[in-house]
Design a protein around this motif. Structure first.
Motif, PDB file in Angstrom:
ATOM      1  N   LEU A 242      14.929  -2.371 -10.242  1.00 12.58           N
ATOM      2  CA  LEU A 242      14.747  -1.088 -10.373  1.00 12.58           C
ATOM      3  C   LEU A 242      14.284  -0.194  -9.747  1.00 12.58           C
ATOM      4  CD1 LEU A 242      14.762   0.123 -13.769  1.00 12.58           C
ATOM      5  CD2 LEU A 242      17.051  -0.167 -13.164  1.00 12.58           C
ATOM      6  N   ASN A 243      13.411  -1.082  -8.418  1.00 15.59           N
ATOM      7  CA  ASN A 243      12.810  -0.797  -7.062  1.00 15.59           C
ATOM      8  C   ASN A 243      11.818   0.553  -7.741  1.00 15.59           C
ATOM      9  OD1 ASN A 243      11.770  -0.262  -4.878  1.00 15.59           O
ATOM     10  ND2 ASN A 243      13.455   1.416  -4.510  1.00 15.59           N
ATOM     11  N   VAL A 244      11.102   0.021  -8.880  1.00 19.66           N
ATOM     12  CA  VAL A 244       9.619   1.179  -9.628  1.00 19.66           C
ATOM     13  C   VAL A 244       8.965   0.365  -9.198  1.00 19.66           C
ATOM     14  CG1 VAL A 244      11.111   2.640 -10.886  1.00 19.66           C
ATOM     15  CG2 VAL A 244      10.015   0.851 -11.689  1.00 19.66           C
ATOM     16  N   GLU A 245       7.354   1.142  -8.912  1.00 20.05           N
ATOM     17  CA  GLU A 245       6.207   0.297  -9.244  1.00 20.05           C
ATOM     18  C   GLU A 245       5.483   0.466 -10.776  1.00 20.05           C
ATOM     19  OE1 GLU A 245       1.641   1.777  -7.151  1.00 20.05           O
ATOM     20  OE2 GLU A 245       3.477   2.985  -7.547  1.00 20.05           O
ATOM     21  N   LEU A 246       5.007  -0.535 -10.936  1.00 19.82           N
ATOM     22  CA  LEU A 246       4.715  -2.045 -12.239  1.00 19.82           C
ATOM     23  C   LEU A 246       3.023  -1.600 -11.921  1.00 19.82           C
ATOM     24  CD1 LEU A 246       4.577  -2.679 -14.845  1.00 19.82           C
ATOM     25  CD2 LEU A 246       5.725  -4.893 -13.773  1.00 19.82           C
ATOM     26  N   ILE A 247       2.441  -0.711 -13.199  1.00 17.23           N
ATOM     27  CA  ILE A 247       0.346  -1.014 -13.238  1.00 17.23           C
ATOM     28  C   ILE A 247       0.894  -2.146 -14.324  1.00 17.23           C
ATOM     29  CG2 ILE A 247      -1.359   0.037 -13.305  1.00 17.23           C
ATOM     30  CD1 ILE A 247      -0.118   0.772  -9.957  1.00 17.23           C
ATOM     31  N   GLU A 248      -0.342  -3.069 -13.770  1.00 20.80           N
ATOM     32  CA  GLU A 248      -0.461  -3.654 -14.854  1.00 20.80           C
ATOM     33  C   GLU A 248      -1.818  -3.555 -15.421  1.00 20.80           C
ATOM     34  OE1 GLU A 248       0.584  -7.998 -14.008  1.00 20.80           O
ATOM     35  OE2 GLU A 248       2.680  -7.544 -12.999  1.00 20.80           O
TER      36      GLU A 248
ATOM     37  N   GLN B  14       9.834  10.620  -9.777  1.00 17.22           N
ATOM     38  CA  GLN B  14       8.658   9.421  -9.108  1.00 17.22           C
ATOM     39  C   GLN B  14       8.462   8.113  -9.963  1.00 17.22           C
ATOM     40  OE1 GLN B  14       6.642   9.697  -5.875  1.00 17.22           O
ATOM     41  NE2 GLN B  14       5.777   7.676  -6.417  1.00 17.22           N
ATOM     42  N   VAL B  15       9.189   7.436 -10.468  1.00 15.27           N
ATOM     43  CA  VAL B  15       8.273   6.449 -12.051  1.00 15.27           C
ATOM     44  C   VAL B  15       7.672   5.571 -11.438  1.00 15.27           C
ATOM     45  CG1 VAL B  15       8.955   5.620 -13.937  1.00 15.27           C
ATOM     46  CG2 VAL B  15      10.315   6.587 -13.042  1.00 15.27           C
ATOM     47  N   ILE B  16       6.988   5.811 -12.540  1.00 15.91           N
ATOM     48  CA  ILE B  16       4.715   4.808 -12.206  1.00 15.91           C
ATOM     49  C   ILE B  16       5.125   4.101 -13.814  1.00 15.91           C
ATOM     50  CG2 ILE B  16       2.939   3.883 -11.468  1.00 15.91           C
ATOM     51  CD1 ILE B  16       2.562   6.981 -10.212  1.00 15.91           C
ATOM     52  N   VAL B  17       5.647   2.668 -13.925  1.00 15.96           N
ATOM     53  CA  VAL B  17       5.551   1.874 -15.297  1.00 15.96           C
ATOM     54  C   VAL B  17       4.230   1.547 -15.303  1.00 15.96           C
ATOM     55  CG1 VAL B  17       6.640   0.302 -16.563  1.00 15.96           C
ATOM     56  CG2 VAL B  17       8.501   1.205 -15.494  1.00 15.96           C
ATOM     57  N   TYR B  18       3.866   1.627 -16.457  1.00 15.10           N
ATOM     58  CA  TYR B  18       2.480   1.270 -16.766  1.00 15.10           C
ATOM     59  C   TYR B  18       2.048   0.450 -17.955  1.00 15.10           C
ATOM     60  CZ  TYR B  18      -2.456   1.652 -17.996  1.00 15.10           C
ATOM     61  OH  TYR B  18      -4.044   1.807 -17.900  1.00 15.10           O
ATOM     62  N   PHE B  19       2.220  -0.821 -17.937  1.00 13.47           N
ATOM     63  CA  PHE B  19       2.449  -1.461 -18.760  1.00 13.47           C
ATOM     64  C   PHE B  19       1.123  -1.783 -19.349  1.00 13.47           C
ATOM     65  CE2 PHE B  19       2.984  -6.154 -20.605  1.00 13.47           C
ATOM     66  CZ  PHE B  19       3.437  -5.667 -20.914  1.00 13.47           C
TER      67      PHE B  19
END
Length: 187
Positions: free
Chosen positions: A64-70, A34-39
């Protein structure tokens, strides 16, 4: 973001930009994460460029239906890390300090939400040193008692695959690494 109880199959992916993170996201999902993208990229200069890259990252994550944390745009932290290294060439000590700062913040975030695994999309670039980034990531992982996944996303045509994804989505493509010091190397 709230701490969740079940992050056993999660990974936090530090995303340097949408171009570089497309294939890593798809590969990690294919691996069952489960990918959580951290920008977190306070090095990106100027603010307009930062916002353009963040917008591209939003488009990618949505598709890509993944969570993005800004994360916050903390430019002062980048300049503190780069102080004394402003004249270093690209791939020099300034870059090492920048990688360390961003990976440390990613590890802190992962730990804060109970995720025990992190990595970065930076390594997909043919201009970045996989071994150096892995060493930085592993050192930081020991400090936070979590694991750094040292996966070389360039393998098996990863760079070509990430470029294909970005072209399919018409994502913004930058022409320099990110900081104001790297601009001089792109001209």
């Amino acid at each position: 973001m709230q701490k969740k109880d079940n992050y056993s199959n999660s990974i936090v992916l530090h995303a340097c930009c949408a171009i570089c993170s497309g294939y890593p996201i798809t590969l990690l999902k294919d691996m069952g994460y489960q990918v959580i993208v951290y920008f977190y990229n306070p090095n990106i200069y100027p603010l307009k460029e930062y916002n353009t890259r963040l917008d591209a990252q939003r488009i990618l994550c949505k598709n890509l239906n993944v969570e993005l944390i800004e994360a916050e745009y903390e430019t002062e932290k980048f300049y503190q890390a780069a102080k004394g290294f402003e004249l270093e060439p690209e791939k020099g000590l300034r870059c090492d300090k920048c990688f360390e700062m961003r990976l440390r913040k990613t590890a802190e975030f992962a730990k804060s939400i109970g995720v025990k695994l992190f990595t970065t999309s930076i390594v997909i670039s043919p201009h970045k040193n996989f071994t150096k980034l892995s060493t930085i990531g592993k050192t930081i992982s020991k400090e936070y008692d979590i694991e750094y996944l040292d996966i070389d996303f360039k393998k098996k045509d990863g760079f070509l695959k990430t470029n294909k994804i970005s072209k399919e989505l018409s994502l913004y493509r930058q022409n320099y690494c990110g900081c104001e010091f790297s601009i001089r190397n792109s001209r």
